[in-house]
Structures are given as structure tokens and as C-alpha cells.
Design a protein around this motif. Structure first.
Motif, mmCIF file in Angstrom:
data_model
loop_
_atom_site.group_PDB
_atom_site.id
_atom_site.type_symbol
_atom_site.label_atom_id
_atom_site.label_comp_id
_atom_site.label_asym_id
_atom_site.label_seq_id
_atom_site.Cartn_x
_atom_site.Cartn_y
_atom_site.Cartn_z
ATOM 1 N N GLU A 78 0.838 -1.205 0.000
ATOM 2 C CA GLU A 78 0.000 0.000 0.000
ATOM 3 C C GLU A 78 0.871 1.253 0.000
ATOM 4 O OE1 GLU A 78 -3.470 2.453 0.194
ATOM 5 O OE2 GLU A 78 -3.096 0.414 -0.501
ATOM 6 N N GLN A 79 1.902 1.273 0.829
ATOM 7 C CA GLN A 79 2.806 2.427 0.862
ATOM 8 C C GLN A 79 3.413 2.684 -0.509
ATOM 9 O OE1 GLN A 79 5.720 1.504 3.855
ATOM 10 N NE2 GLN A 79 4.358 2.025 5.556
ATOM 11 N N LEU A 80 3.847 1.617 -1.167
ATOM 12 C CA LEU A 80 4.465 1.765 -2.480
ATOM 13 C C LEU A 80 3.461 2.251 -3.517
ATOM 14 C CD1 LEU A 80 6.675 -1.455 -2.496
ATOM 15 C CD2 LEU A 80 7.455 0.924 -2.209
ATOM 16 N N SER A 81 2.224 1.802 -3.415
ATOM 17 C CA SER A 81 1.219 2.179 -4.418
ATOM 18 C C SER A 81 0.856 3.657 -4.349
ATOM 19 C CB SER A 81 -0.033 1.312 -4.277
ATOM 20 O OG SER A 81 -0.802 1.709 -3.154
ATOM 21 N N ILE A 82 0.998 4.261 -3.168
ATOM 22 C CA ILE A 82 0.635 5.685 -3.024
ATOM 23 C C ILE A 82 1.839 6.559 -2.659
ATOM 24 C CG2 ILE A 82 -1.775 5.179 -2.454
ATOM 25 C CD1 ILE A 82 -1.056 5.700 0.513
ATOM 26 N N ASP A 83 3.028 5.964 -2.644
ATOM 27 C CA ASP A 83 4.256 6.663 -2.262
ATOM 28 C C ASP A 83 4.079 7.423 -0.945
ATOM 29 O OD1 ASP A 83 6.958 7.293 -2.547
ATOM 30 O OD2 ASP A 83 6.526 9.184 -3.565
ATOM 31 N N GLN A 84 3.652 6.679 0.046
ATOM 32 C CA GLN A 84 3.455 7.255 1.379
ATOM 33 C C GLN A 84 4.127 6.361 2.403
ATOM 34 O OE1 GLN A 84 2.111 10.203 2.091
ATOM 35 N NE2 GLN A 84 2.645 9.866 4.207
ATOM 36 N N PRO A 85 5.093 6.814 3.145
ATOM 37 C CA PRO A 85 5.569 8.192 3.193
ATOM 38 C C PRO A 85 6.299 8.573 1.900
ATOM 39 C CG PRO A 85 6.955 6.796 4.564
ATOM 40 C CD PRO A 85 5.818 5.945 4.089
ATOM 41 N N PRO A 86 6.262 9.859 1.583
ATOM 42 C CA PRO A 86 6.911 10.299 0.337
ATOM 43 C C PRO A 86 8.364 9.841 0.278
ATOM 44 C CG PRO A 86 5.631 12.081 1.309
ATOM 45 C CD PRO A 86 5.651 10.959 2.323
ATOM 46 N N GLY A 87 8.710 9.251 -0.857
ATOM 47 C CA GLY A 87 10.072 8.770 -1.061
ATOM 48 C C GLY A 87 10.214 7.265 -0.934
ATOM 49 N N ILE A 88 9.208 6.581 -0.384
ATOM 50 C CA ILE A 88 9.330 5.124 -0.205
ATOM 51 C C ILE A 88 9.392 4.420 -1.565
ATOM 52 C CG2 ILE A 88 6.843 4.664 0.060
ATOM 53 C CD1 ILE A 88 9.756 2.913 1.924
ATOM 54 N N LYS A 89 8.654 4.935 -2.538
ATOM 55 C CA LYS A 89 8.652 4.294 -3.847
ATOM 56 C C LYS A 89 10.016 4.419 -4.531
ATOM 57 C CE LYS A 89 5.843 3.808 -7.958
ATOM 58 N NZ LYS A 89 4.611 4.196 -8.632
ATOM 59 N N ILE A 107 13.634 -6.036 2.932
ATOM 60 C CA ILE A 107 14.538 -5.004 3.440
ATOM 61 C C ILE A 107 13.718 -3.835 3.988
ATOM 62 C CG2 ILE A 107 16.244 -3.267 2.733
ATOM 63 C CD1 ILE A 107 17.243 -5.514 0.707
ATOM 64 N N ILE A 108 12.694 -3.438 3.250
ATOM 65 C CA ILE A 108 11.816 -2.371 3.725
ATOM 66 C C ILE A 108 11.130 -2.799 5.016
ATOM 67 C CG2 ILE A 108 9.702 -1.076 3.208
ATOM 68 C CD1 ILE A 108 10.623 -1.044 0.267
ATOM 69 N N MET A 109 10.731 -4.052 5.084
ATOM 70 C CA MET A 109 10.061 -4.566 6.276
ATOM 71 C C MET A 109 10.953 -4.449 7.508
ATOM 72 S SD MET A 109 8.235 -8.280 6.743
ATOM 73 C CE MET A 109 7.386 -8.103 5.180
ATOM 74 N N GLU A 110 12.233 -4.747 7.346
ATOM 75 C CA GLU A 110 13.167 -4.605 8.475
ATOM 76 C C GLU A 110 13.230 -3.164 8.945
ATOM 77 O OE1 GLU A 110 17.046 -6.376 8.088
ATOM 78 O OE2 GLU A 110 16.214 -8.035 6.915
ATOM 79 N N ALA A 111 13.307 -2.235 7.996
ATOM 80 C CA ALA A 111 13.360 -0.815 8.353
ATOM 81 C C ALA A 111 12.060 -0.382 9.022
ATOM 82 C CB ALA A 111 13.632 0.028 7.106
ATOM 83 N N LEU A 112 10.943 -0.827 8.482
ATOM 84 C CA LEU A 112 9.646 -0.493 9.073
ATOM 85 C C LEU A 112 9.540 -1.045 10.484
ATOM 86 C CD1 LEU A 112 6.824 0.728 8.835
ATOM 87 C CD2 LEU A 112 6.086 -1.392 7.706
ATOM 88 N N GLY A 113 9.957 -2.278 10.678
ATOM 89 C CA GLY A 113 9.929 -2.876 12.005
ATOM 90 C C GLY A 113 10.759 -2.085 13.000
ATOM 91 N N GLU A 114 11.919 -1.632 12.553
ATOM 92 C CA GLU A 114 12.796 -0.859 13.441
ATOM 93 C C GLU A 114 12.153 0.455 13.861
ATOM 94 O OE1 GLU A 114 17.130 1.372 13.322
ATOM 95 O OE2 GLU A 114 16.888 -0.474 12.160
ATOM 96 N N VAL A 115 11.585 1.195 12.906
ATOM 97 C CA VAL A 115 11.005 2.497 13.266
ATOM 98 C C VAL A 115 9.700 2.351 14.036
ATOM 99 C CG1 VAL A 115 12.216 3.825 11.480
ATOM 100 C CG2 VAL A 115 9.956 2.871 10.986
ATOM 101 N N VAL A 116 8.943 1.299 13.780
ATOM 102 C CA VAL A 116 7.719 1.062 14.563
ATOM 103 C C VAL A 116 8.098 0.718 15.998
ATOM 104 C CG1 VAL A 116 5.769 -0.524 14.895
ATOM 105 C CG2 VAL A 116 6.222 0.440 12.634
ATOM 106 N N TYR A 131 12.811 6.172 8.540
ATOM 107 C CA TYR A 131 12.364 4.993 7.793
ATOM 108 C C TYR A 131 12.921 5.023 6.373
ATOM 109 C CZ TYR A 131 8.736 1.975 5.567
ATOM 110 O OH TYR A 131 8.042 1.028 4.854
ATOM 111 N N ILE A 132 12.694 6.121 5.670
ATOM 112 C CA ILE A 132 13.174 6.237 4.287
ATOM 113 C C ILE A 132 14.699 6.194 4.259
ATOM 114 C CG2 ILE A 132 13.229 7.712 2.225
ATOM 115 C CD1 ILE A 132 10.462 6.456 2.859
#
Length: 142
Positions: A78-89, A107-116, A131-132
Motif C-alpha cells: 500500500e505504501q508503495l502504491s501511493i508513495d506514502q511516506p513520500p520517497g518510499i517508492k 529489506i523495507i520490512m526490516e526498516a519499518l519494524g525498526e522504526v515502529v 524509515y526512508i
């Protein structure tokens, strides 16, 4: 905002997988979920057995929670489909230079897990810039 219960999340993924295996009609979101399950054969038995699907997945068992993992994949899609947060795509696209799409999502999941985890620990909002940055730093590694 939609906030499904643990049982609703598990039911969603198990039903989507059941429909896929039995050639049922799936909604677009169920199709996306079933596609993700196909990429994770290590989770098939958990989704096909009601007892296993309702189990607790603890760190002590040494197993990841398939429902958390699949839910994070959906969130990233979903994040990739709407580029939210900006720059994730664009960060994802940079990862694709050296990784296939599924590995890049992990790889994105690891970063997301860390910031969450950090946001929850500190009681602060998720740091989108960090995150980005974590994803971009990984994309520039060789």
C-alpha cells in the motif's frame, strides 16, 4: 481507520488462501494476500490448519508470526502504491538495482519494524524520515 482484531487478520489471510487453493473468487485485496502467501511456502501449513492458524507465535519458538509478516507485506504494498511516506517508492526502486522485488520488500520490512519498535518504545509518532533513510542506506550498500 480500520483496525482489525487478531482473529480478523488471521481469518482474512486463511480465507484468502483457502479461496486461492480452491479456485474461488477473490477480491482484489484477497488476491494480493494470496499472492503474498504463495511467496511464503513456509507459512502454507499454518494457514491451512485452523489449530496452527490460531497458535501464538513467540520469539522463544524461533518462528516468525506469518500473519504479522504477511500484514507487513500488505502495508508495504500500500505504501508503495501511493508513495506514502513520500520517497518510499523511489527508495524501493533503488533497492531493485540489486534485489528482486520480494527481497527488497523484506529489506523495507526490516526498516519499518525498526522504526515502529522505536516509536512504540519512545511513545512518539513513527519517524518517516528515518524509515526512508534506513531503506536508502541499504540500497546504496554493495
Amino acid at each position: 481507520m480500520f483496525n482489525p482484531s487478531r482473529e480478523q487478520v488471521r481469518q482474512f489471510f486463511t480465507e484468502a488462501w483457502h479461496k486461492r487453493r480452491n479456485h474461488g473468487v477473490l477480491t482484489p485485496l484477497e488476491t494480493m494476500a494470496a499472492d503474498l502467501v504463495e511467496l511464503h511456502p513456509e507459512y502454507h501449513a499454518d494457514l491451512e490448519d485452523p489449530e496452527r492458524a490460531n497458535a501464538d507465535f513467540t520469539v522463544e519458538e524461533g518462528r516468525s508470526n506469518p500473519f504479522l509478516h504477511l500484514s507487513m507485506h500488505l502495508a508495504i504494498n500500500e505504501q508503495l502504491s501511493i508513495d506514502q511516506p513520500p520517497g518510499i517508492k523511489s527508495a524501493f526502486e533503488a533497492l531493485l538495482a540489486n534485489h528482486d522485488p520480494h527481497d527488497a520488500a523484506h529489506i523495507i520490512m526490516e526498516a519499518l519494524g525498526e522504526v515502529v519498535w522505536e516509536a512504540q518504545r519512545l511513545g512518539k509518532p513513527l519517524d518517516s524520515d528515518k524509515y526512508i533513510d534506513l531503506v536508502r542506506r541499504h540500497a546504496t550498500r554493495r
